[in-house]
Design a protein around this motif. Structure first.
Motif, PDB file in Angstrom:
ATOM      1  N   VAL A 117       0.841  -1.197   0.000  1.00  0.00           N
ATOM      2  CA  VAL A 117       0.000   0.000   0.000  1.00  0.00           C
ATOM      3  C   VAL A 117       0.882   1.256   0.000  1.00  0.00           C
ATOM      4  O   VAL A 117       0.588   2.224  -0.698  1.00  0.00           O
ATOM      5  N   ALA A 118       1.965   1.205   0.761  1.00  0.00           N
ATOM      6  CA  ALA A 118       2.873   2.355   0.850  1.00  0.00           C
ATOM      7  C   ALA A 118       3.684   2.555  -0.428  1.00  0.00           C
ATOM      8  O   ALA A 118       4.028   3.682  -0.781  1.00  0.00           O
ATOM      9  N   PHE A 122       2.343   1.081  -9.244  1.00  0.00           N
ATOM     10  CA  PHE A 122       1.845   2.000 -10.279  1.00  0.00           C
ATOM     11  C   PHE A 122       1.633   3.364  -9.627  1.00  0.00           C
ATOM     12  O   PHE A 122       1.542   3.468  -8.406  1.00  0.00           O
ATOM     13  N   PRO A 123       1.553   4.422 -10.424  1.00  0.00           N
ATOM     14  CA  PRO A 123       1.298   5.754  -9.841  1.00  0.00           C
ATOM     15  C   PRO A 123      -0.104   5.811  -9.239  1.00  0.00           C
ATOM     16  O   PRO A 123      -1.100   5.594  -9.933  1.00  0.00           O
ATOM     17  N   ILE A 124      -0.194   6.072  -7.963  1.00  0.00           N
ATOM     18  CA  ILE A 124      -1.465   6.071  -7.242  1.00  0.00           C
ATOM     19  C   ILE A 124      -2.448   7.094  -7.814  1.00  0.00           C
ATOM     20  O   ILE A 124      -3.658   6.863  -7.840  1.00  0.00           O
ATOM     21  N   GLU A 125      -1.940   8.196  -8.332  1.00  0.00           N
ATOM     22  CA  GLU A 125      -2.827   9.227  -8.881  1.00  0.00           C
ATOM     23  C   GLU A 125      -3.488   8.773 -10.185  1.00  0.00           C
ATOM     24  O   GLU A 125      -4.460   9.376 -10.625  1.00  0.00           O
ATOM     25  N   ARG A 126      -3.020   7.684 -10.791  1.00  0.00           N
ATOM     26  CA  ARG A 126      -3.617   7.163 -12.027  1.00  0.00           C
ATOM     27  C   ARG A 126      -4.474   5.917 -11.767  1.00  0.00           C
ATOM     28  O   ARG A 126      -4.840   5.221 -12.691  1.00  0.00           O
ATOM     29  N   MET A 127      -4.827   5.662 -10.511  1.00  0.00           N
ATOM     30  CA  MET A 127      -5.550   4.450 -10.158  1.00  0.00           C
ATOM     31  C   MET A 127      -6.883   4.311 -10.884  1.00  0.00           C
ATOM     32  O   MET A 127      -7.197   3.261 -11.412  1.00  0.00           O
TER      33      MET A 127
END
Length: 133
Positions: A117-118, A122-127
């Motif tokens: 999770v940390a 992948f880029p979290i903003e593109r989830m």
């Protein structure tokens, strides 16, 4: 311990059916590990850093010649809700699963559980975009 009992202790598969009452010093963190407090008769990893040694091919057989450090890399939850630690050998890459012991460090367990999770792959903003919704 007399000679006959000592010989039986090291016969193939002895630790599959008999508890190991021996303590050890963790090769990774130096913690003195004792069987007491594990909640099991089979202590197989350090409760402080969760590291182990690659000594078994099958649990308790002491057949592995590797002897490398088994590093805790993940945790998973079994069908019955019990947690287990996934170890990977630093020397040969073998994987194994070990039940969590009663005295294992909750902080270390949660640290391992939260690592994906940390540090997502992948880029979290593109989830949302990657999920395809």
């Amino acid at each position: 311990m007399n000679r006959e009992n000592k010989r039986k202790k090291y016969e193939k598969g002895y630790y599959k059916t008999h508890p190991c009452g021996d303590g050890f010093t963790c090769r990774v963190c130096g913690w003195l590990v004792t069987p007491a407090g594990a909640g099991s008769e089979h202590r197989n990893h350090c409760p402080n850093c969760l590291s182990s040694l690659h000594v078994d091919i099958e649990p308790g057989d002491r057949e592995a010649d590797c002897g490398g450090v088994m590093e805790p890399i993940a945790v998973w939850v079994r069908k019955n809700g019990e947690w287990a630690v996934i170890h990977r050998c630093r020397r040969c890459g073998a994987l194994s699963s070990n039940r969590v012991a009663a005295d294992d460090s909750p902080r270390k367990l949660m640290s391992i559980a939260m690592k994906p999770v940390a540090f997502p792959p992948f880029p979290i903003e593109r989830m949302e975009e990657l999920a395809g919704d």
